[in-house]
Design a protein around this motif. Structure first.
Motif, mmCIF file in Angstrom:
data_model
loop_
_atom_site.group_PDB
_atom_site.id
_atom_site.type_symbol
_atom_site.label_atom_id
_atom_site.label_comp_id
_atom_site.label_asym_id
_atom_site.label_seq_id
_atom_site.Cartn_x
_atom_site.Cartn_y
_atom_site.Cartn_z
ATOM 1 N N GLY A 4 2.697 2.632 -10.932
ATOM 2 C CA GLY A 4 4.113 2.559 -10.639
ATOM 3 C C GLY A 4 4.800 1.325 -11.179
ATOM 4 N N HIS A 5 4.026 0.405 -11.725
ATOM 5 C CA HIS A 5 4.636 -0.823 -12.233
ATOM 6 C C HIS A 5 5.700 -0.522 -13.292
ATOM 7 C CE1 HIS A 5 4.900 -5.129 -13.013
ATOM 8 N NE2 HIS A 5 5.005 -4.802 -14.282
ATOM 9 N N ASP A 7 7.298 2.347 -13.477
ATOM 10 C CA ASP A 7 8.015 3.525 -12.971
ATOM 11 C C ASP A 7 7.517 4.811 -13.622
ATOM 12 O OD1 ASP A 7 9.649 2.061 -11.171
ATOM 13 O OD2 ASP A 7 11.025 1.562 -12.808
ATOM 14 N N TYR A 8 6.227 4.860 -13.919
ATOM 15 C CA TYR A 8 5.551 6.036 -14.482
ATOM 16 C C TYR A 8 6.115 6.457 -15.845
ATOM 17 C CZ TYR A 8 4.074 5.935 -9.679
ATOM 18 O OH TYR A 8 3.580 5.517 -8.467
ATOM 19 N N ASP A 69 -0.718 -0.592 -16.304
ATOM 20 C CA ASP A 69 0.027 -0.266 -15.095
ATOM 21 C C ASP A 69 -0.874 -0.358 -13.864
ATOM 22 O OD1 ASP A 69 2.569 1.342 -13.909
ATOM 23 O OD2 ASP A 69 0.712 2.195 -13.092
ATOM 24 N N SER A 73 -0.475 -3.014 -10.878
ATOM 25 C CA SER A 73 -0.174 -2.442 -9.563
ATOM 26 C C SER A 73 -1.308 -2.676 -8.563
ATOM 27 C CB SER A 73 0.072 -0.936 -9.701
ATOM 28 O OG SER A 73 1.191 -0.701 -10.532
#
Length: 106
Positions: A4-5, A7-8, A69, A73
């Protein structure tokens, strides 16, 4: 879902690769499109090979972004990041479209 870092957004990279694959698949399609032309673009083989290379590289970039990511995350630690990088990202480096074509001619 982990990560999610970014935002996908890395999944959009894979979507672009899929769209390129669709262009490759439909390249010689003679079926009429909605405007009366052909669905296929009829690009020459040299262009199609570059499209294959682009799709392959984009998928590699998606995997790179995914691995970063998950580390950022805190879903992966440094050890698992490095291990997954070697398997999931470096695996792409060993299996390129150029090598696939070379293997077909051998």
């Amino acid at each position: 879902m982990s990560g999610g870092h970014f935002d996908y957004a890395q999944y959009r990279i894979d979507d672009i690769a899929d769209e390129i694959d669709e262009v490759i698949e439909s390249n010689n399609d003679q079926t009429p499109n909605e405007w009366g032309g052909k669905k296929g673009n009829e690009y020459p083989p040299a262009i199609i090979e570059k499209f294959k290379e682009a799709a392959h590289t984009l998928r590699q970039a998606q995997e790179m972004a995914q691995r970063v990511d998950w580390l950022l995350s805190c879903d992966d630690g440094e050890d698992s990041f490095l291990r997954r990088w070697d398997v999931e990202v470096r695996g792409y480096w060993k299996d390129t479209p150029a090598q696939d074509n070379q293997n077909e001619t051998e």
